[in-house]
Motif scaffolding. Structure first.
Motif, PDB file in Angstrom:
ATOM      1  N   ALA A   1       6.062 -34.242  22.076  1.00  0.00           N
ATOM      2  CA  ALA A   1       6.808 -33.749  20.918  1.00  0.00           C
ATOM      3  C   ALA A   1       6.842 -34.776  19.790  1.00  0.00           C
ATOM      4  CB  ALA A   1       8.232 -33.377  21.344  1.00  0.00           C
ATOM      5  N   VAL A   2       7.138 -36.014  20.141  1.00  0.00           N
ATOM      6  CA  VAL A   2       7.204 -37.071  19.116  1.00  0.00           C
ATOM      7  C   VAL A   2       5.836 -37.287  18.482  1.00  0.00           C
ATOM      8  CG1 VAL A   2       7.565 -39.553  18.756  1.00  0.00           C
ATOM      9  CG2 VAL A   2       9.216 -38.228  20.088  1.00  0.00           C
TER      10      VAL A   2
ATOM     11  N   SER B   1       4.890 -36.252  14.676  1.00  0.00           N
ATOM     12  CA  SER B   1       4.498 -37.351  13.786  1.00  0.00           C
ATOM     13  C   SER B   1       3.115 -37.120  13.191  1.00  0.00           C
ATOM     14  CB  SER B   1       4.520 -38.681  14.545  1.00  0.00           C
ATOM     15  OG  SER B   1       5.820 -38.944  15.023  1.00  0.00           O
ATOM     16  N   LEU B   2       2.165 -36.692  14.039  1.00  0.00           N
ATOM     17  CA  LEU B   2       0.823 -36.415  13.529  1.00  0.00           C
ATOM     18  C   LEU B   2       0.805 -35.182  12.637  1.00  0.00           C
ATOM     19  CD1 LEU B   2      -1.512 -37.332  16.510  1.00  0.00           C
ATOM     20  CD2 LEU B   2      -1.259 -38.504  14.325  1.00  0.00           C
TER      21      LEU B   2
ATOM     22  N   PRO C   1       6.673 -31.440   6.621  1.00  0.00           N
ATOM     23  CA  PRO C   1       7.768 -32.188   5.981  1.00  0.00           C
ATOM     24  C   PRO C   1       8.223 -33.393   6.803  1.00  0.00           C
ATOM     25  CG  PRO C   1       8.493 -29.994   6.680  1.00  0.00           C
ATOM     26  CD  PRO C   1       7.033 -30.071   6.940  1.00  0.00           C
ATOM     27  N   ALA C   2       8.585 -34.459   6.093  1.00  0.00           N
ATOM     28  CA  ALA C   2       9.070 -35.688   6.734  1.00  0.00           C
ATOM     29  C   ALA C   2      10.480 -35.993   6.230  1.00  0.00           C
ATOM     30  CB  ALA C   2       8.127 -36.845   6.431  1.00  0.00           C
TER      31      ALA C   2
ATOM     32  N   PHE D   1      15.896 -36.591  14.100  1.00  0.00           N
ATOM     33  CA  PHE D   1      15.809 -35.867  15.372  1.00  0.00           C
ATOM     34  C   PHE D   1      14.615 -36.318  16.204  1.00  0.00           C
ATOM     35  CE2 PHE D   1      18.692 -32.766  13.285  1.00  0.00           C
ATOM     36  CZ  PHE D   1      19.718 -32.851  14.209  1.00  0.00           C
ATOM     37  N   ILE D   2      13.513 -36.652  15.548  1.00  0.00           N
ATOM     38  CA  ILE D   2      12.382 -37.235  16.278  1.00  0.00           C
ATOM     39  C   ILE D   2      12.827 -38.558  16.913  1.00  0.00           C
ATOM     40  CG2 ILE D   2      10.093 -38.283  16.022  1.00  0.00           C
ATOM     41  CD1 ILE D   2       9.530 -36.101  13.874  1.00  0.00           C
TER      42      ILE D   2
END
Length: 107
Positions: free
Chosen positions: A67-68, A72-73, A81-82, A89-90
């Motif tokens: 998930a992370v 991220s990728l 969106p970042a 949450f990441i």
């Protein structure tokens, strides 16, 4: 050794998840093949890791790494969106992964 296998399994999980995007719904042969290979490798490594690790811990860490890494990728490769909230949450998932490792004795 099991934790290294689990981390590697998580990395291959990221690979097959990202491969789904590149395969265009499994319609492009080369990305589809790469996605399938990454999926099989990920599962085999996870299966090896759970010989020594509790399945609940291993599965949670495996999916957390996936998930992370995939989220991220997605930001880097696909212009997802970042936002600060999303990144927070990441980060919580990362805290969960580290906490499960620590709670299991970390070996």
């Amino acid at each position: 050794m099991s934790w290294y296998l689990l981390i590697l399994a998580g990395i291959f999980e990221i690979g097959w998840a990202i491969g789904l995007e590149y395969s265009d719904g499994l319609s492009k042969p080369v990305p589809t093949l790469a996605t399938g290979v990454a999926l099989v490798i990920s599962m085999v490594l996870l299966a090896q890791a759970v010989k020594d690790l509790p399945i609940g811990t291993a599965y949670a860490v495996w999916t957390g790494i996936g998930a992370v890494g995939t989220a991220s990728l997605g930001i880097v490769l696909f212009d997802e969106p970042a936002s600060l909230v999303r990144m927070g949450f990441i980060g919580l998932i990362v805290v969960g992964i580290v906490g499960l490792h620590a709670a299991s004795g970390g070996h």
